[in-house]
Design a protein around this motif. Structure first.
Motif: not given
Length: 535
Positions: A216-218, A227-231
């Motif tokens: 389950y992901c963003v 995307l790098t910010v979320f990771n």
């Protein structure tokens, strides 16, 4: 560490009750604002709710992404909407991301996904008297309710099934309960949450086990650099324990896992054994290093002992080292026990579940102790600013709005507008949040709980008095509440009040506690008039 933790929780709750102004992702592309779409009715992951007459957007995904935004220095705006509309909003570039999306290969062609932050699975829900459906293959020829454009829809759309599309899973469950469909197909945890909330769990059963367990992901548009910010944020909140607290808030302790979970974590368990061996060597080196540092830094130790108000500095040092050794030895003992049992009980599924659950917890506990000690040993410089005492309280109380409502607490506040203080605002927020948290915990399970907060001047000095009719503190324990590692709470580190006491002293604030067991507690914060020209 405690400072960062309480600041995180405070800002999270400020965001929960803060307004969200509409804007587009393009308009915010140059600012530090994340616009995230989410399902308006997908509990407990994300849903709109009404608390004290105010509509709020809440849920596991909401709390998680607020923690991610805070950790990475971003602000966040949520746009709750029907799920199908959320996907369209992402495709049109109106939002930066969809907060929670189940990964699959087909979706991977359209979106980029963050690192998975939990394992999600689908389930078949049928009425208790249904015997004809026992697996996903048995759905053929039956009428099945499924949420439009959800992952469950794509699982069934090409099969000979009479699909009834709904706006959300709650509508699908309602159709099942009313007998208008033979089954409902959707998210496992969401279905269980809806049934428990509506008290209909006795009428429905789950058949076929966990289906299509996947991450389950963003989700973001293909090639989106955000995307790098979320990771980065997801990694940080896992490391500092925020993720575990948010998970426990919405899902409690995990009680079952699909077989895919064990397969995927088999290699992780093996790596954990190696890590434990390495960790043991590291702990030994840390102990040797601490012994050398004790000898080299006598003056620094004497200063710490003075702040702790020890009469005998050498005795205080021995006690502190003993406490540290005890706190480190306890999780190490648990880890050692699991490692010794590993060759014997590895084939036991329950044992594998326990080792994958408790070993990381114990490692995180060790990390938390070290971080909290480092935070105390290297405090940041006090930066005082003038602030009304009432505003400082209001900013701290935002965190506890949910507690007040759930516990039915009679809150009485009488704060004088003209009283101002000069303190390091962030440090004093940490102190006040810690004291208030203890008060709310003391009021749990009490009949007619009351929390009173007033301000006044005593001997020309501004004071805040926080009193409750909670469980109180025994006179024996009252002598040790500011001691490091002293706690009567299960799972507590015993560093909360200790660090709060030190922060208060740095800001010229005295903390006085008067308490009687089973009657209540009164905490007085007395601010220095020398630092407060308006006092």
């Amino acid at each position: 560490m405690i400072y960062k933790l309480w600041l995180t929780v405070f800002v999270l709750c400020s965001l929960i009750f803060g307004g969200v102004q509409p804007s587009t992702a393009e308009e915010n592309s140059e600012s530090r604002v994340l616009i995230v779409a989410g399902d308006e009715n997908f509990p407990p992951y994300e849903f709109t709710d009404v608390i004290d007459g105010i509509q709020v957007y809440r849920g596991f995904n909401v709390d998680l992404l607020k923690a991610v935004a805070l950790s990475t220095g971003y602000e966040i705006q949520f746009r709750p909407m029907p799920w199908a509309d959320a996907l369209k909003a992402l495709e049109r570039g109106e939002v930066h991301a969809v907060g929670g999306m189940k990964y699959n290969a087909e979706r991977d062609k359209i979106y980029d996904f963050s690192e998975a932050y939990m394992i999600n699975s689908l389930a078949i829900f049928v009425r208790k008297d249904m015997q004809a459906i026992a697996s996903i293959n048995d759905l053929a020829g039956h009428k099945v309710a499924v949420q439009k454009d959800a992952i469950g829809y794509y699982q069934l759309k090409d099969q000979p099934i009479d699909l009834v599309l709904t706006a959300n899973q709650e509508e699908a469950m309602a159709l099942l309960l009313s007998g208008k469909v033979d089954a409902a197909f959707g998210n496992n945890l969401t279905g269980q949450y809806i049934l428990q909330r509506t008290k209909k769990q006795d009428y429905i059963k789950i058949v076929g086990g966990a289906i299509d367990s996947e991450g389950y992901c963003v989700a973001v548009k293909n090639g989106a650099t955000i995307l790098t910010v979320f990771n980065k944020g997801l990694k940080e909140i896992r490391q500092n324990g925020t993720y575990d607290r948010i998970y426990a808030k919405w899902f409690g302790e995990q009680i079952d896992y699909p077989i895919q979970y064990y397969k995927r974590n088999l290699s992780i368990a093996m790596v954990a054994v190696i890590i434990l061996v390495v960790l043991g060597g590291i702990i030994i080196q840390i102990n040797l290093y601490l012994q050398r540092e004790v000898k080299k830094r006598t003056k620094e130790i004497e200063k710490i002992n003075e702040e702790l108000q020890r009469k005998d500095k050498l005795e205080a040092l021995g006690k502190l080292v003993a406490c540290i050794a005890h706190e480190i030895r306890t999780p190490l003992t648990s880890i050692k026990t699991f490692v010794e049992l590993l060759p014997v009980k590895y084939d036991n599924p329950l044992f594998r579940e326990k080792i994958s659950q408790f070993v990381p917890q114990e490692i995180e506990r060790l990390n938390g102790i070290v971080n909290e000690l480092l935070a105390y040993a290297n405090p940041r410089k006090v930066e005082r600013e003038q602030i009304p005492l009432k505003r400082l309280l209001d900013n701290s109380m935002v965190f506890f709005a949910d507690n007040i409502a759930k516990q039915g607490i009679n809150l009485r506040v009488d704060m004088r507008e003209e009283i101002s203080i000069a303190v390091d605002v962030q440090q004093m927020k940490q102190v006040m949040i810690n004291i208030l948290l203890n008060a709310f915990q003391a009021l749990e399970g009490r009949d007619n709980p009351v929390l009173a907060i007033v301000s006044e001047r005593r001997d020309g000095q501004p004071c805040m008095i926080i009193s409750d009719n909670g469980s109180g503190i025994t006179q024996e324990n009252l002598k040790f509440i500011f001691e490091p590692f002293f706690s009567t709470k299960t799972g507590g580190t015993g560093l909360g009040l200790f660090v709060s006491y030190q922060l208060a002293k740095q800001n010229g604030v005295d903390i006085m506690i008067d308490s009687q067991e089973k009657i209540g507690t009164e905490v007085t914060l007395k601010f220095s008039s020398e630092e407060n020209p308006n006092a």
